[in-house]
Write an enzyme that holds these catalytic residues in place. Structure first.
Site, PDB file in Angstrom:
ATOM      1  NE  ARG A   1     -29.509  44.040 -58.570  1.00 32.13           N
ATOM      2  CZ  ARG A   1     -29.376  42.729 -58.754  1.00 32.13           C
ATOM      3  NH1 ARG A   1     -30.331  41.887 -58.441  1.00 32.13           N
ATOM      4  NH2 ARG A   1     -28.271  42.250 -59.263  1.00 32.13           N
TER       5      ARG A   1
ATOM      6  CB  SER B   1     -20.363  49.116 -62.203  1.00 28.75           C
ATOM      7  OG  SER B   1     -20.920  47.953 -61.658  1.00 28.75           O
TER       8      SER B   1
ATOM      9  CG  ASP C   1     -21.098  46.248 -64.070  1.00 29.70           C
ATOM     10  OD1 ASP C   1     -19.923  46.322 -64.487  1.00 29.70           O
ATOM     11  OD2 ASP C   1     -21.994  47.025 -64.450  1.00 29.70           O
TER      12      ASP C   1
HETATM   13 MG    MG Z   1     -26.482  46.911 -64.309  1.00 28.93          MG
END
Ligand code: MG
Ligand code: ADP
Length: 457
Positions: free
Chosen positions: A82, A146, A199
């Protein structure tokens, strides 16, 4: 535990009784898991290389919600890549533009350099689309990465290991921020990788931008992990940066809890999943809790019953025999199915997975398997939260909020209620007045941007 009755044979009833026993996490068991969790957290704070790594994030300040400015955020490590541009506009308010991209499977296991080039290509395309010029003034970026990284500063660190289906070469032991920065440089883009953000830390900070009582950020998505505030004086293992701050966010890396298999109630179905996973033996806790794995545990249990001719008349299907084919999202659909004939369950089993002619008993059994696995996941998750609540003495405070993100938390029926029920068994009925779960929608976007803002100001 109160489960639906199964209109099946004695053998079927008995098999479900046995499985129920195997998957039950009693209050006593919860207590012993919490005790062990607290021990492991302390180990992580005292020395490097502990199972629950308790990695200092170098994020020290709490946002006030009044900050303003435009920042970039990239999120790698979930289902999608993203890219976001976040405008902080003050009053705890934000405007976010974003685009999602699918990371092709070969890039997840190829060379790290190629993965970084893919990320910068996507960023370039995104900035062009929203009309932001990356060749003029420097854009500050929060890089949500992450995976477990040993940070040496807010923007420098080494990847410890891959998780969640990634396993790129040339990355373990190297600095993901530096590699991404190099990639931006090769493309002549003025993007400054200002912070490496886990994250969970982003989830915490995004929520903290609006709610100062936020004490923890948790992810229940593809994987599971959590971050919490920790007093600097308790982080005794060294190399955790500025000592003038009195607290720092710590990335717990709790998915690795109990890799030694001391307390977790691991079953043969978990062991089968683990053996067939791309990283066997590690992340046992995560494999009992998170979205990537829950459906597969149910599939293993169901196949065990098929092999004993106690389910689907002893027949499976090509799809159902395929690893990972029973998605965790199906469990949500099935648990939500309250039709008398369990027709949604029938749809999943017959139309989606190609199992011929299920009986009502088959569907009831399948639903029960989902409940067992879903309930166990929520209760084990609560054990981790309870460990933080105890360790940080949060019951002394009036109100504390755990910010939670991830599809399992958002969509799995009763997940947060089941967690709260477990907390009540551990701390008493009133605990829901002091500890709250709140959905934090945008850790990796807003949270990472808030951190980039803190660093670059
Ligand atoms: Mg996620
Ligand atoms: P990520 O962790 O990759 O950032 P998500 O938070 O969306 O992304 O989590 C994705 C995981 O959630 C997948 O493993 C998927 O199986 C699971 N999932 C998706 N939808 C549901 C649902 N409705 N119920 C339960 N689990 C779901």
């Amino acid at each position: 535990m109160n489960f639906l009755n199964i209109d099946g044979s004695d053998e079927q009833q008995q098999a479900i009784k046995d499985l129920t026993k195997e998957f039950e996490v009693s209050t006593e068991k919860l207590r012993s898991i919490v005790r062990q969790f607290i021990v492991e957290m302390s180990k992580g704070l005292e020395r490097h290389g502990a199972t629950v790594a308790m990695i200092p994030s170098f994020v020290t300040g709490r946002p006030t919600g009044t900050e303003t400015g435009k920042y970039l955020a990239i999120d790698l490590g979930g289902t999608n890549l993203r890219v976001c541009q976040v405008a902080l506009v003050g009053n705890g308010e934000v405007e976010i533009q974003q685009q999602k991209y699918t990371v092709p499977e070969p890039l997840k296991v190829g060379e790290m350099r190629n993965l970084c080039d893919f990320i910068t290509d996507c960023t370039d395309a995104f900035l062009t689309e929203i009309g932001t010029d990356s060749s003029r003034e420097t854009l500050h970026l929060g890089f949500t990465f992450s995976f477990p990284v040993n940070l040496t500063s807010i923007d420098r660190g080494n990847l410890i290991q891959w998780t969640k289906g990634f396993s790129c070469s040339g990355a373990i032991g190297t600095d993901p921020a530096l590699m991404l920065q190099d990639s931006f440089r090769r493309k002549n883009m003025k993007v400054n990788v200002a912070a490496i953000v886990n994250d969970t830390v982003g989830t915490l900070m995004a929520h903290a931008y609006r709610d100062p009582n936020t004490f923890m950020g948790i992810i229940f998505g593809t994987g599971t992990n959590a971050a919490c505030f920790e007093k600097m004086e308790k982080i005794t293992k060294g190399n955790s940066g500025p000592t003038n701050a009195n607290e720092m966010v710590v990335n717990m890396e709790w998915g690795a809890f109990d890799e030694e298999r001391r307390v977790l109630p691991v079953t043969k179905y978990d062991n089968k999943l683990d053996r067939e996973s791309i990283k066997p033996r590690i992340h046992v806790y995560e494999k009992m809790i998170s979205g990537m794995y829950l459906g597969e545990i149910v599939r293993n249990m169901a196949l065990g019953l098929v092999d004993r001719s106690l389910l689907f008349n002893g027949l499976s299907s090509g799809d159902f025999n395929t690893q990972w084919s029973f998605e965790t999202a199906y469990m949500s659909n099935i648990e939500e199915d309250t039709t008398p004939n369990l027709s949604e369950t029938q749809h999943v089993l017959e139309s989606v997975l190609g199992i011929p002619d299920t009986t009502l008993a088959d569907r009831q059994i399948t639903k029960t398997l989902c409940r067992l696995v879903g309930l166990r996941a929520a209760r084990l998750s609560a054990a981790g939260v309870a460990a933080v609540v105890s360790h940080c003495d949060l019951l002394k405070r009036d109100s504390s909020t755990a910010a939670v993100d991830g599809s399992v938390f958002a969509f799995y029926p009763n997940f947060s209620q089941n967690m709260m029920q477990a907390l009540k068994e551990l701390f008493g009925e009133d605990v829901d007045k002091k500890i709250k779960f709140s959905r934090s929608h945008d850790g990796s976007g807003l949270g990472a941007a808030v951190i980039a803002m803190q660093v670059s100001k």
